[in-house]
Design an enzyme around this catalytic site. Structure first.
Site, short mmCIF file in Angstrom:
data_model
loop_
_atom_site.label_atom_id
_atom_site.label_comp_id
_atom_site.label_asym_id
_atom_site.label_seq_id
_atom_site.Cartn_x
_atom_site.Cartn_y
_atom_site.Cartn_z
CG HIS A 73 1.43 2.86 12.47
ND1 HIS A 73 0.09 2.55 12.64
CD2 HIS A 73 1.80 2.26 11.31
CE1 HIS A 73 -0.31 1.79 11.63
NE2 HIS A 73 0.70 1.60 10.82
CG HIS A 88 -0.46 0.02 2.53
ND1 HIS A 88 -0.14 1.17 3.20
CD2 HIS A 88 -0.19 -0.99 3.40
CE1 HIS A 88 0.30 0.89 4.42
NE2 HIS A 88 0.29 -0.42 4.57
CG ASP A 143 -2.35 4.26 2.95
OD1 ASP A 143 -2.12 3.23 2.28
OD2 ASP A 143 -3.05 4.26 3.98
CD GLU A 173 -3.18 -1.44 5.51
OE1 GLU A 173 -3.37 -2.50 6.13
OE2 GLU A 173 -2.60 -0.48 6.03
CD GLU A 174 -1.12 2.18 7.83
OE1 GLU A 174 -1.80 1.85 8.83
OE2 GLU A 174 -0.01 1.68 7.56
CG ASP A 226 2.87 0.03 7.80
OD1 ASP A 226 2.39 -0.35 6.72
OD2 ASP A 226 2.21 0.06 8.85
CG ASP A 278 1.13 -3.76 5.08
OD1 ASP A 278 2.01 -2.96 5.43
OD2 ASP A 278 -0.09 -3.59 5.26
#
Ligand code: ZN
Length: 422
Positions: free
Chosen positions: A390, A97, A99, A190-191, A158, A213
């Site tokens: 994150h 992904h 984002d 995705e997030e 990520d 991922d």
């Protein structure tokens, strides 16, 4: 205590040596932080920009040109038809992904690198200390080159690490790596839980897939939570405070009472392993009306239903001022993989071929595969090597990233040799 300082020079030296690192750094420079307050997809324009860059890059290299399409929401897919002799193989999809998480800034990311990590605390350029208290996995990466942040943003490994792996695989395919029918998919948002729903599976028409991922080296995610959301609306009664005696009913206080009644030992901070939980993440409103928003998680479908029943009974007991509303989110992909074991077998063989000991894991969360599996694309999740995602402590051991690439390349080769019965 002596700390280790990551540097820009070490990063540049690593980039000179490794195309995978160069590709990762190119991706990291684009800010693509997902924004759940934007109802449209993609939720930030950076995802479209990066998708266009990726499509242009794929078109500019190699003789073997795939069919590329981009959806309105910014999902980019590149499909290669099988190389000669592999036409009868299964069709594999590989997904990552574009984002990054909304939890932490992804703007102006300035990666650094620790060369041959000797152990001990790493002092990020802004003074934050990355050590085993925040990242116990560091001890598994002695001697590795570790990409870090400067402490002010997340790194974005990520899932830009996954995107870099996909782009390098595309280069390998264009340079002649034998493969069956193959589609690479770069998804968006995705997030914030939207990406799996935006993947045009009918158009891709693959037999199975993997998302790239995951986190630590060796991880293979074969199960996820079953997930639901619940909003409890609480109706109070607003009266001027001067004349409220005996009449005012403060919805915020009722909300506090509701939260108090949830089992304290079934929260994210008090559970681990295969235990499920209730998690309140937002309380809003005023005296007249309040809303408690929460998520429910359980590895068993039966367990998730029990949690919903518990909320219903609790609201019933507290009175008609409490109105719960439930929403299904995603399901444990393990049930689908049990019915379609081939992709897991191929993943296990691919890890073995790359010399990576496999650790099959139940993720305490969801992956795109949770939804994709139920939409017809059985889809476990492969590690990228990224740690502590994150936040500013996010880091990426280069050797683990390289192994992610090696495992995925082996998976392409093994799938190319696996004939699909007609
Ligand atoms: Zn991710």
């Amino acid at each position: 205590m002596q700390t280790i300082k990551p540097s820009l020079d070490a990063l540049q030296a690593a980039a000179v040596k490794s195309a995978l690192v160069r590709t990762f750094l190119d991706l990291v420079s684009v800010n693509i932080q997902a924004d759940e307050n934007v109802p449209e997809s993609p939720s930030c324009p950076g995802q479209l920009t990066l998708g266009q860059q990726i499509a242009a890059r794929i078109k500019s290299t190699g003789a073997d040109l795939p069919e590329i399409f981009t959806t309105e929401q910014g999902v980019v897919a590149a499909s290669f038809s099988a190389s000669p002799g592999c036409e009868r193989a299964y069709h594999l999809a590989l997904l990552s992904h574009l984002d990054t998480a909304p939890d932490c800034s992804g703007d102006n990311v300035k990666p650094h690198l620790v060369k041959a990590y000797p152990g001990g605390p790493i002092e990020l350029p802004n003074g934050l200390i990355l050590d085993e208290t925040v990242c116990p996995e560091l001890k598994h990466h002695l001697g590795d080159d570790i990409i870090t942040t400067d402490g002010t943003t997340l790194l974005g490994a990520d899932d830009k690490a996954g995107c870099a792996v996909l782009l390098e695989l595309i280069d390998a395919v264009q340079a002649g790596l034998p493969h069956g029918p193959l589609t690479f998919v770069f998804t968006v948002d995705e997030e914030i839980g939207r990406s799996a729903g935006l993947v045009p599976l009918e158009r891709i028409n693959a037999d199975f897939g993997v998302t790239i991922d995951g986190c630590e080296l060796g991880e293979l995610d074969t199960a996820t939570f079953n997930a639901g959301a619940c909003t409890v609306t609480i109706h109070g009664r607003s009266i001027h405070t001067g004349s409220a005696y005996g009449k005012m009913i403060n919805a915020l206080k009722l909300a506090a009472q509701f939260i108090q009644e949830l089992p304290a030992d079934e929260a994210p901070e008090t559970t681990q392993g295969l235990q499920g939980f209730y998690h309140v993440y937002s309380v809003s409103g005023g005296v007249e009306q309040a809303q408690v928003r929460m998520i429910l998680r359980d590895f068993e479908m039966e367990g998730l239903k029990k949690r919903e029943d518990f909320i219903r009974r609790l609201c019933g007991r507290l009175g008609e001022r409490f109105v719960p509303q439930f929403k299904a989110q995603y399901r444990n992909l393990a049930a689908v993989l049990q019915e379609h074991p081939l992709i897991l077998d191929l993943c296990r063989q691919a890890y073995a071929q790359a010399g990576v000991p496999v650790r099959e894991q139940s993720v305490r969360g969801g992956t795109d595969g949770s939804e994709l599996s139920y939409r017809g694309l059985p889809c476990p999740n492969i590690f990228t090597g990224a740690l502590n995602c994150h936040g500013p402590y996010e880091c990426l051991p280069v050797q683990a990233l390289q192994q992610s690439f090696n495992c995925a390349r082996s998976l392409i080769q093994l799938t190319a040799q696996t004939v699909k019965p007609q």
